[in-house]
Design an enzyme around this catalytic site. Sequence first.
Site, mmCIF file in Angstrom:
data_model
loop_
_atom_site.group_PDB
_atom_site.id
_atom_site.type_symbol
_atom_site.label_atom_id
_atom_site.label_comp_id
_atom_site.label_asym_id
_atom_site.label_seq_id
_atom_site.Cartn_x
_atom_site.Cartn_y
_atom_site.Cartn_z
ATOM 1 N N HIS A 5 1.132 4.707 -2.278
ATOM 2 C CA HIS A 5 1.685 6.166 -2.350
ATOM 3 C C HIS A 5 2.587 6.932 -2.879
ATOM 4 O O HIS A 5 3.458 8.073 -3.652
ATOM 5 C CB HIS A 5 1.391 6.413 -0.554
ATOM 6 C CG HIS A 5 0.240 6.443 0.121
ATOM 7 N ND1 HIS A 5 -0.701 7.525 0.184
ATOM 8 C CD2 HIS A 5 -0.242 5.822 0.594
ATOM 9 C CE1 HIS A 5 -1.267 7.303 0.624
ATOM 10 N NE2 HIS A 5 -1.205 6.065 1.392
ATOM 11 N N HIS A 27 1.197 -1.301 -0.324
ATOM 12 C CA HIS A 27 0.252 -0.227 -0.054
ATOM 13 C C HIS A 27 1.067 1.639 0.426
ATOM 14 O O HIS A 27 0.890 2.342 -0.954
ATOM 15 C CB HIS A 27 -1.118 0.556 1.166
ATOM 16 C CG HIS A 27 -1.445 1.522 0.860
ATOM 17 N ND1 HIS A 27 -2.252 1.536 0.132
ATOM 18 C CD2 HIS A 27 -1.702 2.632 2.138
ATOM 19 C CE1 HIS A 27 -3.539 2.545 0.798
ATOM 20 N NE2 HIS A 27 -2.448 3.765 1.511
HETATM 21 FE FE FE2 Z 1 -2.677 5.334 2.894
#
Ligand code: FE2
Length: 283
Positions: free
Chosen positions: A156, A151
């Site tokens: 990001h 993730h």
């Molecule tokens: Fe996040």
Amino acid sequence: MAAPIAPSRFELPEDHPGFSDPAYRARRARIAEVGAAYRRGDPIPDVTYSAEEDEVWRVVSTELASKHRKYACGEYLVGADRLVLPTQRVPQLREVDERVHGLTGFHINPVPGLVPTRTFYGSLAERTFLSTQYIRHHSVPFYTPEPDIVHEIIGHANMLASPVFADLYEVAGQASLRATTDISLDVFSRIFWFTLEFGVVHEDGAVKAYGAGLLSSYGEIEAFHDAEIRPWDLFAMATQDYDITHYQPVLFAAASFQQMLTDLHAFFSSYDDKACDQLLAQQ
Ligand SMILES: [Fe+2]
């Protein structure tokens, strides 16, 4: 020799997929120790991933990369094409930090797990993203109950390799510092959630994802088309509840990438406790 890990220090909940795997728990705790010991500005120590963990990364990142070509907004792909993450093994945070910093001046620093909300968002104001390093359990490669390196990095870090998103994260971080009350931080967090974590935009005649939560979830990146997609509305986002443990049933779509960018920059740049009160007074 590394110091022994206190078994209670990084306990997993019983419903975590790795709960009954002692080897996974020990390795995850060892990785978390690196984040716990890290001090900003120090070199980021490498961690050792198992062959199973490298395989999880390979499978998940390969599947996500093909879905990104279909469902990700253009600016995310710009970032991903600049960062060029490894596909066959879990990347070291050290190398991701070096690459992202060279591209946009953002740092990626390790933390042992979820950090306090104000710490996480506040660091963005210093162009620093706090990232976990452990990876989800190999038994369920397409699911994680918590943020993991898939993730953080595929979601990001790929965004932060784009100067457009990097600047947006920074102004979001600055906004969080001016949110001094619990309610204004809560409203800020909801806006962040429905945009930089789970935002979608109309682009090229389709609904495309720009939120890191969607772009790092093998299942949700397709399932989001089944969500109720509501028009862009900051007041509605600010008052919409969400549950982090399920696919999001409600998403908000900007009419265009530029609308999202312009509105979010304006919102974050002027956000403080008073702006929060004014937003909520629209009711
Ligand atoms: Fe996040």
